[in-house]
Design a protein around this motif. Structure first.
Motif, PDB file in Angstrom:
ATOM      1  N   TYR A  78       0.848  -1.188   0.000  1.00 50.09           N
ATOM      2  CA  TYR A  78       0.000   0.000   0.000  1.00 50.09           C
ATOM      3  C   TYR A  78       0.884   1.238   0.000  1.00 50.09           C
ATOM      4  O   TYR A  78       1.510   1.577   1.013  1.00 50.09           O
ATOM      5  CB  TYR A  78      -0.916  -0.014   1.231  1.00 50.09           C
ATOM      6  CG  TYR A  78      -2.057   0.972   1.184  1.00 50.09           C
ATOM      7  CD1 TYR A  78      -3.326   0.566   0.786  1.00 50.09           C
ATOM      8  CD2 TYR A  78      -1.894   2.298   1.548  1.00 50.09           C
ATOM      9  CE1 TYR A  78      -4.395   1.449   0.750  1.00 50.09           C
ATOM     10  CE2 TYR A  78      -2.941   3.194   1.501  1.00 50.09           C
ATOM     11  CZ  TYR A  78      -4.193   2.763   1.108  1.00 50.09           C
ATOM     12  OH  TYR A  78      -5.248   3.642   1.068  1.00 50.09           O
ATOM     13  N   CYS A  79       0.937   1.926  -1.155  1.00 50.93           N
ATOM     14  CA  CYS A  79       1.765   3.121  -1.300  1.00 50.93           C
ATOM     15  C   CYS A  79       0.935   4.381  -1.494  1.00 50.93           C
ATOM     16  O   CYS A  79       1.504   5.461  -1.708  1.00 50.93           O
ATOM     17  CB  CYS A  79       2.716   2.969  -2.488  1.00 50.93           C
ATOM     18  SG  CYS A  79       3.761   1.510  -2.443  1.00 50.93           S
ATOM     19  N   ALA A  80      -0.388   4.265  -1.445  1.00 55.94           N
ATOM     20  CA  ALA A  80      -1.254   5.415  -1.693  1.00 55.94           C
ATOM     21  C   ALA A  80      -1.190   6.389  -0.528  1.00 55.94           C
ATOM     22  O   ALA A  80      -1.029   5.991   0.623  1.00 55.94           O
ATOM     23  CB  ALA A  80      -2.694   4.954  -1.919  1.00 55.94           C
ATOM     24  N   THR A  81      -1.354   7.643  -0.845  1.00 55.04           N
ATOM     25  CA  THR A  81      -1.386   8.690   0.175  1.00 55.04           C
ATOM     26  C   THR A  81      -2.259   9.823  -0.325  1.00 55.04           C
ATOM     27  O   THR A  81      -2.406  10.016  -1.543  1.00 55.04           O
ATOM     28  CB  THR A  81       0.034   9.210   0.485  1.00 55.04           C
ATOM     29  OG1 THR A  81      -0.029  10.167   1.532  1.00 55.04           O
ATOM     30  CG2 THR A  81       0.659   9.842  -0.740  1.00 55.04           C
ATOM     31  N   ALA A  82      -2.867  10.550   0.598  1.00 58.77           N
ATOM     32  CA  ALA A  82      -3.756  11.649   0.232  1.00 58.77           C
ATOM     33  C   ALA A  82      -2.968  12.768  -0.432  1.00 58.77           C
ATOM     34  O   ALA A  82      -1.844  13.085  -0.029  1.00 58.77           O
ATOM     35  CB  ALA A  82      -4.500  12.167   1.459  1.00 58.77           C
ATOM     36  N   ARG A  83      -3.563  13.379  -1.436  1.00 55.73           N
ATOM     37  CA  ARG A  83      -2.888  14.446  -2.168  1.00 55.73           C
ATOM     38  C   ARG A  83      -3.157  15.825  -1.587  1.00 55.73           C
ATOM     39  O   ARG A  83      -2.615  16.804  -2.072  1.00 55.73           O
ATOM     40  CB  ARG A  83      -3.322  14.407  -3.634  1.00 55.73           C
ATOM     41  CG  ARG A  83      -2.943  13.112  -4.337  1.00 55.73           C
ATOM     42  CD  ARG A  83      -3.335  13.145  -5.799  1.00 55.73           C
ATOM     43  NE  ARG A  83      -2.961  11.909  -6.480  1.00 55.73           N
ATOM     44  CZ  ARG A  83      -3.190  11.667  -7.772  1.00 55.73           C
ATOM     45  NH1 ARG A  83      -3.794  12.592  -8.510  1.00 55.73           N
ATOM     46  NH2 ARG A  83      -2.819  10.525  -8.307  1.00 55.73           N
ATOM     47  N   SER A  84      -4.029  15.921  -0.606  1.00 56.71           N
ATOM     48  CA  SER A  84      -4.340  17.207   0.003  1.00 56.71           C
ATOM     49  C   SER A  84      -4.395  17.044   1.504  1.00 56.71           C
ATOM     50  O   SER A  84      -4.409  15.924   2.029  1.00 56.71           O
ATOM     51  CB  SER A  84      -5.665  17.759  -0.529  1.00 56.71           C
ATOM     52  OG  SER A  84      -6.753  16.960  -0.095  1.00 56.71           O
ATOM     53  N   ALA A  85      -4.444  18.184   2.204  1.00 56.31           N
ATOM     54  CA  ALA A  85      -4.501  18.169   3.662  1.00 56.31           C
ATOM     55  C   ALA A  85      -5.923  18.264   4.174  1.00 56.31           C
ATOM     56  O   ALA A  85      -6.133  18.455   5.379  1.00 56.31           O
ATOM     57  CB  ALA A  85      -3.659  19.313   4.227  1.00 56.31           C
ATOM     58  N   ILE A  86      -6.889  18.099   3.288  1.00 51.81           N
ATOM     59  CA  ILE A  86      -8.280  18.141   3.718  1.00 51.81           C
ATOM     60  C   ILE A  86      -8.560  16.922   4.582  1.00 51.81           C
ATOM     61  O   ILE A  86      -8.173  15.794   4.247  1.00 51.81           O
ATOM     62  CB  ILE A  86      -9.218  18.179   2.504  1.00 51.81           C
ATOM     63  CG1 ILE A  86      -8.908  19.418   1.647  1.00 51.81           C
ATOM     64  CG2 ILE A  86     -10.677  18.166   2.938  1.00 51.81           C
ATOM     65  CD1 ILE A  86      -9.706  19.482   0.363  1.00 51.81           C
ATOM     66  N   THR A  87      -9.234  17.136   5.690  1.00 51.77           N
ATOM     67  CA  THR A  87      -9.468  16.044   6.641  1.00 51.77           C
ATOM     68  C   THR A  87     -10.222  14.894   5.995  1.00 51.77           C
ATOM     69  O   THR A  87      -9.897  13.718   6.223  1.00 51.77           O
ATOM     70  CB  THR A  87     -10.249  16.570   7.854  1.00 51.77           C
ATOM     71  OG1 THR A  87      -9.529  17.657   8.439  1.00 51.77           O
ATOM     72  CG2 THR A  87     -10.437  15.473   8.889  1.00 51.77           C
ATOM     73  N   GLY A  88     -11.208  15.202   5.176  1.00 53.64           N
ATOM     74  CA  GLY A  88     -11.972  14.146   4.531  1.00 53.64           C
ATOM     75  C   GLY A  88     -11.128  13.309   3.589  1.00 53.64           C
ATOM     76  O   GLY A  88     -11.256  12.083   3.538  1.00 53.64           O
TER      77      GLY A  88
END
Length: 599
Positions: free
Chosen positions: A234-244
Motif C-alpha cells: 500500500y503506497c497510496a497517500t492523500a494528495r491534500s490536507a483536507i481532513t476528509g
C-alpha cells in the motif's frame, strides 16, 4: 607407430600448378584437400591455356621473382600443415575429420570469421534479452530467471516470485512506480490499482502490468483488485490536507483494502474446506442462545480485608442475547479492588491446538472501555498446576477487531515460564474499574468508568505465518508542514491501527522525508520510537518493501527508516546502527531482527 592409428600423407608433384594433399588411413578412406597457390600475372590462363605475350625482358625477370616468392609462401604453408598433422599423429587423438578441421582453421580464414560471428551472436543475444522481461523463463531446479542460453541472473530473482502476485495500491505514486519496476525485475506478477486509465498512466507504468481501476474509499471496487493476489503493498497517500481526503485514503483506505483482502482469503479457505494456511480457527461465535452455553459470569476482588468492606458499593454483571440478536456482556463494579469476568473452557476441534496459531482476534463492540484477556494454561488433570497469563486490550465506540498475539500475554506470577499455547484450556475476559480512561457520552458528558458494556461477535485464533501479507508505507511526520502535520499523523496512525487489528501479517514502514535520488548509495538506519529526523531515497523505500515480502523478521513489525546521520551533541540517547543496502547481502534481516514485534 601402431597400425590402427597409422595415417599416410602423400604430396603429389606440382605439375598442374596446384598442390594436392592426400590423407588416408587403414580403413581405406581417402580425403583430398587442395591448396591453390596465389594467382600471378605470369601464370597461365586456365580457360584458354594461352600464355600472355611479353616483349620486354624486364617483365620476364619480374615474373620469375614472383614465382620464387609464391613458391616460398607455399613451402611455409606446407611446413605448417605437416607440423600440425605430425602433432595429431603423435597425440593419437582424432580421426581424419579432426585433422581436416584443424587444417581448415589454420589455412581457411573463412572458418575463423564464422566462429567469431557465432560467439558475437551468442553474446549479443544474452545482452539483448536483459530488457525482455516477458521472455524470461524459470529453471525448475533453481527457481532462477534464465536468459538466452541459460545463464542465471541471481540478482534479479527471488525464489518463489513466479508464484506470487502482488497488488500495488497507489501504483502511480512516487514509491509505487519504483516498487512495480523492482517487482517485475524479480519475476513477480504485478497488479496496479489506479483511479483511472489514461495515456498518462500508461506511459508512467510498464505495459506488462495489469491495471485495475478502483478507489480505496469505495470497498465495492476493491473486490476485483484483490482477486488472485497473494500480497499487497500500500503506497497510496492523500494528495491534500483536507481532513476528509486524509481519512478516506490514509485511514479508511487501509481498512477497506485489508478487509477486502481478508474476505478474499476467507473465501479461499471455505473453498479448501478449512485447509488453507489463511484459515482462522473459530473458538466462539455468538449468534443464538445456544452460543452462550458454557460461558460463566463470575465476581471477585483482588484483596480481602476489613478496609475493602468499607468501600463495598456492590457489583453486578450479566451475559445475554438482546432483542437484536447481539451477545452483550454488561454490568458495573463499585467495589474497591473488585472485578467481574466472563470465562469458558476451550473446546477445540479434534486435532487442533493453539500452538499452531499466533494469537487471538476478537470482533467486539464497546464503549471505549479496556479489558483484560486471560488464558489459563496447564494440565487439565491437575488444576493446581494451572498458571494465569494476561494481556490488556482497548475497545472503541462501535465495532472493531482487536488482535491479541500470544507473545503479548504475560504471566501473573513473574516467576512462571512464558505462555505455551498448547497447554491453554480456559479463556477469560475480565473488567476492572482501575486503569479506565474517561470516555465522553453521546451528549458530551463523561461516562462512569465503573460501568461497562461489551458486545461480542466472535473469537478466533489467527494462523501463524512466516511472511508478511500486507505492507503499508506510512510516514514519520518529519518534513511535513507544521500546520498539517497533526492531521496527517492522526490519519496515518488510524490506518496503522486498522491494519494491526485486521489479523493479517503486516509490515509498516515509516520513512523519513522522501528524496528523489538513486538508491543504494548511503547506509540506512532502522529504529522504533519516532526518533529519526533525516530523509531517505524513494528507491531505497521501494527496495525495503520488496525485500520485506519474504522476510520473516519483517512480519508484524512497525519501524522508522532514514539515512545514516550523526546525532547532535548532547542528544546521543541511543546508538545508531547503520546497514548498507548492498545487493550481495540481505541487509533487512539483521536490521529488523533486533526490533520488537507488534509495536
Amino acid at each position: 607407430m601402431a597400425a590402427a592409428a597409422a595415417t599416410a600423407i602423400h604430396l603429389l608433384p606440382n605439375s598442374s600448378k596446384k598442390r594436392t594433399l592426400l590423407i588416408s588411413n587403414h580403413k581405406l578412406r581417402t580425403t583430398q584437400i587442395s591448396v591453390l597457390p596465389k594467382a600471378s600475372a605470369s601464370t597461365e590462363n586456365s580457360n584458354t591455356g594461352k600464355k600472355k605475350k611479353s616483349n620486354k625482358t624486364g617483365t620476364k625477370s619480374k615474373n620469375k621473382q614472383l614465382k620464387e616468392t609464391n613458391k616460398e609462401e607455399e613451402d611455409k604453408k606446407n611446413q605448417i600443415i605437416n607440423k600440425n598433422v605430425v602433432e595429431l599423429e603423435k597425440s593419437g587423438k582424432g580421426d581424419s575429420t579432426d585433422v581436416i578441421k584443424r587444417l581448415d582453421d589454420v589455412v581457411n580464414p573463412v572458418g575463423l570469421g564464422r566462429k567469431s560471428r557465432q560467439i558475437f551472436d551468442q553474446v549479443w543475444k544474452k545482452f539483448s534479452n536483459l530488457g525482455q522481461i516477458s521472455r524470461t523463463e524459470y529453471d525448475d531446479g533453481s527457481n532462477l530467471l534464465v536468459y538466452g542460453e541459460g545463464a542465471p541472473l541471481c540478482e534479479f530473482t527471488i525464489p518463489g516470485a513466479q508464484n506470487t502476485t502482488v497488488l500495488v495500491v497507489g501504483a502511480t505514486s512516487r514509491i509505487g512506480r519504483l516498487v512495480i519496476r523492482k517487482l517485475m525485475l524479480r519475476g513477480y506478477t504485478v497488479k496496479g490499482l489506479v483511479r483511472r486509465i489514461d495515456q498518462g498512466v500508461m506511459d508512467m507504468l510498464p505495459r506488462s502490468v495489469e491495471l485495475v481501476v478502483g478507489d480505496v474509499g469505495d470497498p465495492s471496487t476493491l473486490k476485483t483488485a484483490v482477486e488472485g493476489c497473494n500480497k499487497i503493498i500500500y503506497c497510496a497517500t492523500a494528495r491534500s490536507a483536507i481532513t476528509g481526503d486524509l481519512n478516506r485514503v490514509d485511514n479508511r483506505g487501509v481498512y477497506n483494502c485489508a478487509k477486502a483482502f481478508q474476505d478474499y482469503n476467507n473465501q479461499l479457505a471455505q473453498l479448501r474446506a478449512g485447509k488453507s494456511s489463511k484459515s482462522k480457527l473459530l473458538i466462539a461465535k455468538f449468534k443464538s442462545e445456544n452460543s452462550l452455553d458454557g460461558w460463566e459470569v463470575r465476581q471477585g476482588t483482588y484483596f480481602q480485608d476489613v478496609v475493602a468492606s468499607k468501600y463495598d458499593g456492590g457489583m453486578d454483571a450479566k451475559f445475554e442475547l438482546n432483542e437484536n440478536g447481539l451477545a452483550i456482556f454488561s454490568g458495573y463494579v463499585f467495589t474497591r479492588g473488585g472485578y467481574v469476568e466472563l470465562s469458558r473452557k476451550l473446546s477445540l476441534p479434534l486435532g487442533f491446538t493453539l500452538d499452531r496459531y499466533e494469537g487471538l482476534v476478537l470482533s467486539v463492540g464497546g464503549n471505549g472501555r479496556s479489558y483484560v484477556v486471560i488464558l489459563e494454561a496447564g494440565p487439565l488433570a491437575d488444576a493446581s498446576q494451572s498458571k494465569m497469563y494476561f494481556a490488556r486490550i482497548n475497545t472503541k465506540a462501535g465495532f472493531c477487531r482487536v488482535r491479541v498475539p500470544f507473545s503479548n500475554f504475560r504471566p501473573v506470577n513473574p516467576t512462571d515460564p512464558p505462555l505455551d499455547p498448547f497447554l491453554a484450556h480456559t479463556l477469560i475476559i475480565r473488567f476492572e474499574p482501575r486503569r479506565q480512561r474517561p470516555v465522553e457520552g453521546p451528549k458530551g458528558m463523561k461516562q462512569d468508568p465503573r460501568s461497562f458494556e461489551l458486545i461480542l461477535e466472535y473469537i478466533k485464533a489467527l494462523p501463524s505465518g512466516q511472511e508478511t501479507d500486507f505492507i503499508l508505507v506510512s510516514c514519520t511526520g518529519s518534513g511535513i508542514e507544521t500546520s498539517r502535520r497533526e492531521q496527517v499523523l492522526k490519519a496515518k496512525k488510524a490506518g496503522e491501527d486498522c491494519l494491526r487489528r485486521s489479523g493479517l501479517g503486516y509490515t509498516i514502514v515509516r520513512p523519513g522525508p522522501l528524496m528523489e535520488e538513486p538508491g543504494g548509495q548511503r547506509a540506512l538506519i532502522f529504529d522504533q520510537g519516532n526518533r529519526i529526523s533525516q530523509g531517505i531515497s524513494c528507491a531505497d523505500v521501494a527496495d525495503i518493501c520488496v525485500k520485506a515480502l519474504h522476510d520473516s523478521t519483517a512480519r508484524n513489525k512497525s519501524f522508522d527508516v532514514c539515512y545514516e546521520y550523526v546525532a547532535e551533541q548532547g542528544q546521543e540517547l541511543y546508538e545508531l546502527v547503520a546497514h548498507l543496502p548492498d545487493k550481495a547481502n540481505n541487509y533487512l534481516t539483521p536490521a529488523l531482527s533486533v526490533l520488537e514485534k507488534n509495536t
